[in-house]
Write a protein that holds these residues in place. Structure first.
Motif, PDB file in Angstrom:
ATOM      1  N   GLU A 399       0.770  -1.112   0.062  1.00 41.58           N
ATOM      2  CA  GLU A 399       0.017  -0.117   0.035  1.00 41.58           C
ATOM      3  C   GLU A 399       1.007   1.322   0.099  1.00 41.58           C
ATOM      4  O   GLU A 399       0.447   2.259  -0.565  1.00 41.58           O
ATOM      5  CB  GLU A 399      -1.022  -0.061   1.295  1.00 41.58           C
ATOM      6  CG  GLU A 399      -2.212  -1.040   1.104  1.00 41.58           C
ATOM      7  CD  GLU A 399      -2.836  -1.134   2.446  1.00 41.58           C
ATOM      8  OE1 GLU A 399      -2.485  -0.448   3.411  1.00 41.58           O
ATOM      9  OE2 GLU A 399      -3.751  -1.746   2.463  1.00 41.58           O
ATOM     10  N   ILE A 400       2.084   1.207   0.750  1.00 38.09           N
ATOM     11  CA  ILE A 400       2.621   2.435   0.814  1.00 38.09           C
ATOM     12  C   ILE A 400       3.701   2.480  -0.349  1.00 38.09           C
ATOM     13  O   ILE A 400       4.808   3.390  -0.284  1.00 38.09           O
ATOM     14  CB  ILE A 400       3.331   2.761   2.127  1.00 38.09           C
ATOM     15  CG1 ILE A 400       4.427   1.489   2.413  1.00 38.09           C
ATOM     16  CG2 ILE A 400       2.284   2.553   3.262  1.00 38.09           C
ATOM     17  CD1 ILE A 400       5.272   1.884   3.723  1.00 38.09           C
ATOM     18  N   ILE A 424       8.091 -16.731   3.387  1.00 34.22           N
ATOM     19  CA  ILE A 424       8.516 -15.343   3.478  1.00 34.22           C
ATOM     20  C   ILE A 424       8.578 -14.863   1.993  1.00 34.22           C
ATOM     21  O   ILE A 424       7.810 -14.042   1.320  1.00 34.22           O
ATOM     22  CB  ILE A 424       9.890 -15.023   4.102  1.00 34.22           C
ATOM     23  CG1 ILE A 424       9.603 -14.945   5.856  1.00 34.22           C
ATOM     24  CG2 ILE A 424      10.256 -13.377   3.493  1.00 34.22           C
ATOM     25  CD1 ILE A 424      10.970 -14.810   6.316  1.00 34.22           C
ATOM     26  N   LEU A 425       9.172 -15.926   1.250  1.00 37.49           N
ATOM     27  CA  LEU A 425       9.333 -15.281  -0.192  1.00 37.49           C
ATOM     28  C   LEU A 425       8.073 -15.669  -0.952  1.00 37.49           C
ATOM     29  O   LEU A 425       7.560 -14.900  -1.854  1.00 37.49           O
ATOM     30  CB  LEU A 425      10.249 -16.383  -1.064  1.00 37.49           C
ATOM     31  CG  LEU A 425      11.971 -16.089  -0.572  1.00 37.49           C
ATOM     32  CD1 LEU A 425      12.795 -17.571  -0.761  1.00 37.49           C
ATOM     33  CD2 LEU A 425      12.312 -15.061  -1.566  1.00 37.49           C
ATOM     34  N   TYR A 426       7.265 -16.604  -0.601  1.00 40.57           N
ATOM     35  CA  TYR A 426       6.084 -16.833  -1.413  1.00 40.57           C
ATOM     36  C   TYR A 426       4.985 -15.736  -0.839  1.00 40.57           C
ATOM     37  O   TYR A 426       4.302 -15.222  -1.774  1.00 40.57           O
ATOM     38  CB  TYR A 426       5.308 -18.058  -0.852  1.00 40.57           C
ATOM     39  CG  TYR A 426       4.204 -18.398  -1.740  1.00 40.57           C
ATOM     40  CD1 TYR A 426       3.984 -18.781  -3.036  1.00 40.57           C
ATOM     41  CD2 TYR A 426       2.902 -18.382  -1.045  1.00 40.57           C
ATOM     42  CE1 TYR A 426       2.999 -19.114  -3.686  1.00 40.57           C
ATOM     43  CE2 TYR A 426       1.582 -18.512  -1.512  1.00 40.57           C
ATOM     44  CZ  TYR A 426       1.529 -19.011  -2.998  1.00 40.57           C
ATOM     45  OH  TYR A 426       0.609 -19.259  -3.680  1.00 40.57           O
ATOM     46  N   ASP A 427       4.783 -15.557   0.183  1.00 42.40           N
ATOM     47  CA  ASP A 427       3.882 -14.283   0.661  1.00 42.40           C
ATOM     48  C   ASP A 427       4.402 -12.883   0.073  1.00 42.40           C
ATOM     49  O   ASP A 427       3.564 -11.842  -0.306  1.00 42.40           O
ATOM     50  CB  ASP A 427       4.019 -14.146   2.344  1.00 42.40           C
ATOM     51  CG  ASP A 427       3.210 -15.436   2.888  1.00 42.40           C
ATOM     52  OD1 ASP A 427       2.279 -16.189   1.964  1.00 42.40           O
ATOM     53  OD2 ASP A 427       3.347 -15.535   3.893  1.00 42.40           O
ATOM     54  N   ALA A 428       5.651 -12.781   0.144  1.00 41.68           N
ATOM     55  CA  ALA A 428       6.118 -11.342  -0.436  1.00 41.68           C
ATOM     56  C   ALA A 428       5.952 -11.396  -2.091  1.00 41.68           C
ATOM     57  O   ALA A 428       5.410 -10.203  -2.444  1.00 41.68           O
ATOM     58  CB  ALA A 428       7.798 -11.372  -0.266  1.00 41.68           C
ATOM     59  N   ASN A 429       6.052 -12.497  -2.726  1.00 46.71           N
ATOM     60  CA  ASN A 429       5.520 -12.567  -3.948  1.00 46.71           C
ATOM     61  C   ASN A 429       4.298 -12.018  -4.409  1.00 46.71           C
ATOM     62  O   ASN A 429       3.743 -11.335  -5.276  1.00 46.71           O
ATOM     63  CB  ASN A 429       5.708 -13.685  -4.654  1.00 46.71           C
ATOM     64  CG  ASN A 429       5.360 -13.789  -6.281  1.00 46.71           C
ATOM     65  OD1 ASN A 429       6.227 -13.080  -7.210  1.00 46.71           O
ATOM     66  ND2 ASN A 429       4.578 -14.755  -6.671  1.00 46.71           N
ATOM     67  N   ARG A 430       3.290 -12.566  -3.448  1.00 48.80           N
ATOM     68  CA  ARG A 430       1.779 -11.980  -3.617  1.00 48.80           C
ATOM     69  C   ARG A 430       1.732 -10.594  -3.590  1.00 48.80           C
ATOM     70  O   ARG A 430       0.484 -10.149  -4.111  1.00 48.80           O
ATOM     71  CB  ARG A 430       1.112 -12.678  -2.397  1.00 48.80           C
ATOM     72  CG  ARG A 430       1.111 -14.430  -2.640  1.00 48.80           C
ATOM     73  CD  ARG A 430       0.304 -14.990  -1.118  1.00 48.80           C
ATOM     74  NE  ARG A 430      -0.780 -14.429  -0.888  1.00 48.80           N
ATOM     75  CZ  ARG A 430      -1.091 -13.993   0.449  1.00 48.80           C
ATOM     76  NH1 ARG A 430      -0.249 -14.135   1.192  1.00 48.80           N
ATOM     77  NH2 ARG A 430      -2.355 -13.538   0.473  1.00 48.80           N
ATOM     78  N   TYR A 431       2.637  -9.880  -2.878  1.00 47.15           N
ATOM     79  CA  TYR A 431       2.470  -8.427  -2.756  1.00 47.15           C
ATOM     80  C   TYR A 431       3.478  -7.810  -3.843  1.00 47.15           C
ATOM     81  O   TYR A 431       3.657  -6.382  -3.496  1.00 47.15           O
ATOM     82  CB  TYR A 431       2.414  -8.095  -1.400  1.00 47.15           C
ATOM     83  CG  TYR A 431       1.113  -8.406  -0.805  1.00 47.15           C
ATOM     84  CD1 TYR A 431       0.041  -7.858  -0.735  1.00 47.15           C
ATOM     85  CD2 TYR A 431       1.276  -9.462   0.275  1.00 47.15           C
ATOM     86  CE1 TYR A 431      -1.141  -8.109  -0.194  1.00 47.15           C
ATOM     87  CE2 TYR A 431       0.195 -10.024   0.705  1.00 47.15           C
ATOM     88  CZ  TYR A 431      -1.107  -9.237   0.665  1.00 47.15           C
ATOM     89  OH  TYR A 431      -1.946  -9.966   1.229  1.00 47.15           O
TER      90      TYR A 431
END
Length: 649
Positions: A399-400, A424-431
């Motif tokens: 968002e920021i 961490i990598l998978y969740d970060a990729n989603r964003y």
């Protein structure tokens, strides 16, 4: 040419017969022999008639079967491999992997079966274990108790390896974190510094025979990270699992897998020279992407206040200064280090990110991985250790407008810790967020497996140059070591092309950097990471020569080709790298004496090099046009100063 043979050899009376499988590389020069003599599986590796890896044990023990004894080869299956793919963030952009895969099926005395899969290319051997379900379609899962996998090398071999350290050691009990010191040309029979073996990768010199690099790839949440044991005469080095006390004792040190299932690949790169070692792409050749990128991730350069200005610099005014510095240099990113949530304030970060974006710069933010696995106090804590916390944090980051995170202080190599990296990598990729890891393990094929992964520290990095004069003196040794080992198998966030003369904010106090400006600039070409730290400071805009600033503004970070030119681990290194249509040759000299080189310069026009007076004192750097005489000959004689470097372009 490839050759696959399965033979039965009649042994001496009273000995069991042995079956042997043999596979050669596509060019016919690399040979791997596998046999089951006396009920024990082993392999050996030969290059051009020279045995590089002596007969070494294969096998593993699980909770339901012992696959280390009473073994016999049942059959083999060969499959040609011809695979092309592209990557954005490693030493080469277009890969072409040609190999022969040989599956060797074995069974033990209880008729329990497993397979050793070999993939053999012209200079690389990769192998792993595949375990099927057994009788009555069971078991459907397995615990791997230990591996017998060994690497036995000729007696004259010397080592270039880094010791494994024990758990809950070091600053705030944050180790192991792959930050110990490499030793060059050591004997194999010298016990490791902490008695715990050696971290991957491990480089070996077999004298006139050549070089061997051993590592592993394809480690995900489905296995633990491994390392090598201490050397044992007659056996060699063996695969060792993490210490049970890693990760604060949480999680098993022994990996569990679903069945049918496979272990990670063990990799062996061999060469008569160091060229195949430096240029290998085997960490990526045998793995596949685990998910699709959510966006077109961008490479680039970043500024970083913490390296020289340290903790107090994580404040509004200083981060504005480093954002402005990144904008002035044309850099894409600015890394805001630990404690930004308390020293700047989480509520002010949207405004800081907006300011950066208005300057054409994206922020990357530092995070503590903890959790419950060490005592590192820096915040933000508790944001990366659970799925719920990560999802909330990464939604806010998107968002920021934050484009990357650096996550620090992990707990070891257990499967549970590998799962945290992957989560961490998978969740970060989603964003749409890229990830750098620090205080961490070696990446094992992650550049291909996880498309938003950037790089890992996993090395005794630049912060140590700041911390002590001893490590400042070691910088040139370390950075002429890593192209042949650590950086050969994975991207490396060493953390900064350091341009301050002194390790202080005023650039006048504390100890000095002991490398030349030419050395530091050349490290931007030698150290490989798609998002590279260039640790210029605001004062450097005034105290560096303009030609150095201009050159650093144009520093590429992605490479279409990499070629080894010359070097020796810990002494000197010369590499050629291509970015688009532009080739660069860069070199570093860690020796106490000037290094004289003759380079093939066809197609090159300019030289950035250190300048020295008649007494050998460095007087600065210059960028000069290569003389017409040298251009006509196509050869350039160059002198590289001690702790110095150069770039030809």
């Amino acid at each position: 040419m490839k050759r696959i043979i399965l033979t039965v050899a009649l042994m001496m009376p009273l000995m069991l017969s042995a079956r042997e499988a043999t596979v050669t590389s596509p060019n016919g020069k690399l040979l791997v022999e596998i046999n089951d003599q006396n009920g024990c599986a082993s392999y050996a590796v030969t290059l051009d008639g020279q045995q590089m890896v002596l007969p070494s044990a294969l096998g593993l023990k699980t909770d339901f079967a012992d696959f280390t004894q009473g073994l016999k080869i049942l059959n083999t299956k060969a499959t040609p491999v011809d695979r092309s793919y592209e990557m954005r963030q490693v030493k080469q952009s277009k890969m072409h992997y040609v190999a022969t895969q040989l599956d060797v099926d074995l069974e033990n005395a209880k008729h329990q079966k497993f397979t050793v899969q070999f993939s053999v290319s012209d200079n690389d051997v990769a192998f792993r274990y595949s375990i099927p379900r057994q009788k009555n379609d069971n078991p459907k899962c397995a615990l791997i108790l230990e591996e017998a996998t060994a690497f036995s090398l000729p007696e004259q071999t010397t080592t270039f390896i880094c010791p494994q350290i024990g758990p809950f050691t070091g600053w705030e009990r944050t180790k192991p974190s792959y930050e110990e010191e490499y030793k060059a040309d050591a004997a194999m029979n010298v016990k490791s510094q902490y008695g715990r073996g050696y971290t991957f990768p491990c480089l070996f010199h077999e004298g006139d025979k050549g070089w061997v690099l051993i590592s592993e790839t394809g480690v995900s949440s489905q296995y633990c990270g491994s390392h090598l044991s201490d050397y044992e005469a007659g056996k060699g080095y063996t695969i060792a699992f993490p210490d049970a006390k890693e990760n604060n004792g949480n999680g098993s040190a022994q990996p569990g897998i679903m069945l049918p299932g496979t272990t990670p690949w063990r990799t062996i790169t061999v060469g008569k020279t160091l060229k195949p070692i430096v240029e290998t792409t085997i960490p990526y050749d045998v793995v596949e992407p685990l998910y699709e990128p959510s966006e077109d991730y961008k490479a680039g350069r970043y500024t970083w206040s913490w390296l020289i200005w340290q903790d107090n610099s994580v404040c509004w005014d200083d981060q504005i200064a480093f954002i402005d510095l990144a904008a002035e240099m044309g850099y894409e990113y600015c890394l805001v280090d630990g404690c930004w949530d308390t020293q700047i304030g989480r509520d002010r970060m949207p405004a800081l990110s907006k300011y950066a974006q208005e300057k054409g710069v994206a922020l990357m933010l530092w995070y503590n991985s903890n959790g419950h696995w060490n005592d590192a106090p820096q915040t933000p804590r508790g944001c990366m250790d659970t799925n719920i916390a990560r999802d909330k944090e990464m939604r806010w980051l998107k968002e920021i407008g934050v484009k990357g995170i650096k996550v620090d202080f992990f707990g070891g190599d257990k499967q549970e810790t590998m799962k945290l990296y992957e989560d961490i990598l998978y969740d970060a990729n989603r964003y749409g967020i890229q990830v750098i890891f620090h205080g961490c393990t070696l990446p094992r094929g992650w550049e291909r497996m996880y498309p938003n992964y950037v790089s890992s520290e996993a090395v005794l990095a630049s912060e140590n140059v700041y911390f002590s004069d001893y490590h400042a003196a070691q910088e040139s040794f370390q950075l002429t070591m890593h192209p042949f080992c650590r950086n050969a198998v994975g991207t490396m966030d060493w953390g900064g092309v350091i341009m301050n003369k002194y390790m202080s904010r005023d650039n006048k106090s504390r100890h000095q950097r002991q490398t030349t400006d030419g050395f530091e600039i050349a490290t931007g070409f030698i150290n490989q990471a798609a998002i590279q730290c260039v640790a210029v400071q605001p004062n450097n805009l005034e105290d560096l020569p303009q030609h150095e600033l201009d050159f650093l503004k144009q520093l590429p970070t992605t490479w279409d080709e990499t070629r080894f030119i010359d070097g020796y681990p810990g002494k000197y290194v010369v590499l050629a790298r291509r970015h688009g249509n532009d080739w660069y040759i860069a070199g570093l000299n860690a020796q106490k004496e000037p290094l004289k080189l003759t380079l093939d310069i066809a197609g090159y026009q300019m030289l950035l090099n250190d300048q020295a007076d008649k007494k050998g004192h460095i007087t600065g750097t210059s960028i000069t046009r290569i003389a017409n005489k040298a251009l006509k000959k196509g050869k350039l004689n160059i002198t590289v100063q001690p702790n110095g470097g150069f770039v030809v372009f």
